[in-house]
Design an enzyme around this catalytic site. Structure first.
Site, PDB file in Angstrom:
ATOM      1  N   ASP A  41       0.859  -1.180   0.000  1.00 33.46           N
ATOM      2  CA  ASP A  41       0.000   0.000   0.000  1.00 33.46           C
ATOM      3  C   ASP A  41       0.900   1.236   0.000  1.00 33.46           C
ATOM      4  O   ASP A  41       1.783   1.354   0.848  1.00 33.46           O
ATOM      5  CB  ASP A  41      -0.899  -0.008   1.236  1.00 33.46           C
ATOM      6  CG  ASP A  41      -2.022   1.002   1.173  1.00 33.46           C
ATOM      7  OD1 ASP A  41      -1.810   2.111   0.645  1.00 33.46           O
ATOM      8  OD2 ASP A  41      -3.115   0.691   1.670  1.00 33.46           O
ATOM      9  N   GLN A  82     -14.409   2.407   2.018  1.00 31.20           N
ATOM     10  CA  GLN A  82     -13.791   1.940   0.779  1.00 31.20           C
ATOM     11  C   GLN A  82     -13.480   3.138  -0.110  1.00 31.20           C
ATOM     12  O   GLN A  82     -14.329   4.000  -0.329  1.00 31.20           O
ATOM     13  CB  GLN A  82     -14.721   0.968   0.044  1.00 31.20           C
ATOM     14  CG  GLN A  82     -14.096   0.323  -1.168  1.00 31.20           C
ATOM     15  CD  GLN A  82     -15.009  -0.720  -1.822  1.00 31.20           C
ATOM     16  OE1 GLN A  82     -16.177  -0.853  -1.469  1.00 31.20           O
ATOM     17  NE2 GLN A  82     -14.457  -1.452  -2.773  1.00 31.20           N
ATOM     18  N   HIS A 139     -10.637  -5.603  -2.416  1.00 30.35           N
ATOM     19  CA  HIS A 139      -9.267  -5.806  -1.937  1.00 30.35           C
ATOM     20  C   HIS A 139      -9.264  -6.000  -0.435  1.00 30.35           C
ATOM     21  O   HIS A 139     -10.151  -5.535   0.275  1.00 30.35           O
ATOM     22  CB  HIS A 139      -8.365  -4.637  -2.337  1.00 30.35           C
ATOM     23  CG  HIS A 139      -8.806  -3.301  -1.826  1.00 30.35           C
ATOM     24  ND1 HIS A 139      -9.874  -2.608  -2.362  1.00 30.35           N
ATOM     25  CD2 HIS A 139      -8.302  -2.508  -0.845  1.00 30.35           C
ATOM     26  CE1 HIS A 139     -10.013  -1.453  -1.722  1.00 30.35           C
ATOM     27  NE2 HIS A 139      -9.080  -1.373  -0.796  1.00 30.35           N
ATOM     28  N   PHE A 140      -8.264  -6.715   0.018  1.00 32.27           N
ATOM     29  CA  PHE A 140      -8.037  -6.960   1.436  1.00 32.27           C
ATOM     30  C   PHE A 140      -6.774  -6.231   1.860  1.00 32.27           C
ATOM     31  O   PHE A 140      -5.806  -6.170   1.107  1.00 32.27           O
ATOM     32  CB  PHE A 140      -7.872  -8.459   1.716  1.00 32.27           C
ATOM     33  CG  PHE A 140      -9.163  -9.211   1.686  1.00 32.27           C
ATOM     34  CD1 PHE A 140      -9.831  -9.528   2.864  1.00 32.27           C
ATOM     35  CD2 PHE A 140      -9.721  -9.619   0.484  1.00 32.27           C
ATOM     36  CE1 PHE A 140     -11.027 -10.228   2.847  1.00 32.27           C
ATOM     37  CE2 PHE A 140     -10.914 -10.322   0.449  1.00 32.27           C
ATOM     38  CZ  PHE A 140     -11.566 -10.625   1.636  1.00 32.27           C
ATOM     39  N   HIS A 141      -6.800  -5.707   3.077  1.00 34.05           N
ATOM     40  CA  HIS A 141      -5.644  -5.053   3.682  1.00 34.05           C
ATOM     41  C   HIS A 141      -5.024  -6.012   4.699  1.00 34.05           C
ATOM     42  O   HIS A 141      -5.742  -6.581   5.521  1.00 34.05           O
ATOM     43  CB  HIS A 141      -6.068  -3.797   4.460  1.00 34.05           C
ATOM     44  CG  HIS A 141      -6.672  -2.735   3.622  1.00 34.05           C
ATOM     45  ND1 HIS A 141      -5.972  -1.617   3.235  1.00 34.05           N
ATOM     46  CD2 HIS A 141      -7.917  -2.595   3.100  1.00 34.05           C
ATOM     47  CE1 HIS A 141      -6.763  -0.838   2.510  1.00 34.05           C
ATOM     48  NE2 HIS A 141      -7.950  -1.414   2.420  1.00 34.05           N
TER      49      HIS A 141
END
Length: 145
Positions: free
Chosen positions: A37, A101, A107-109
């Site tokens: 990220d 969001q 998506h996953f964090h």
């Protein structure tokens, strides 16, 4: 953006998947793509997306694609733990603008948690150094089996 709507093919993650924008890649297979990220909430913050689904959120993804995606999330989470040795790990994802969001490609964090170090707020931190992200990506990638 609400929970319902059309997939935007020019969202930032779609551009990353097409190779139109750079990223610090952590992992890739036929179904999953993981990268650092650029606005991390903590050191080692990784994002994991499906390469095959164009779902905007968890409510839209096909069951088979979700199964492959969550297995990829687990694989990258294990590698993050092995590489960075955090004291904890937060795995999260957001559905809709009201939930936080900001990119409408599911998506996953994966957010490492370190004792005594506060985690930043989602989508509100500064941009990370590209060199540091590349080093973190390499360290995590080395732990993926």
């Amino acid at each position: 953006m609400s929970l319902e709507g059309a997939y935007e093919h020019d969202n930032i993650f779609a551009k990353i998947l097409r190779g139109e924008l750079p990223c610090a890649k952590v992992f890739e297979d036929a179904h999953v793509f993981a990268f650092m990220d650029v606005f991390p909430q903590s050191k080692g913050h990784v994002l994991v997306v499906s390469k095959t689904s164009r779902a905007r959120n968890l409510l839209e993804i096909e069951p088979q694609a979700l199964q492959l995606l969550i297995l990829g999330v687990q694989r990258v989470t294990r590698a993050t733990q092995a590489a960075l040795q955090p004291d904890g790990l937060t795995v999260t994802q957001f559905n809709g603008a009201e939930a936080g969001q900001t990119v409408f490609h599911l998506h996953f964090h994966i957010i490492p948690n370190y004792a005594g170090v506060a985690v930043g707020r989602h989508a509100q931190g500064g941009m990370a150094d590209a060199g540091e992200l590349a080093q973190l990506a390499k360290a995590i990638a080395a732990q993926i089996s």
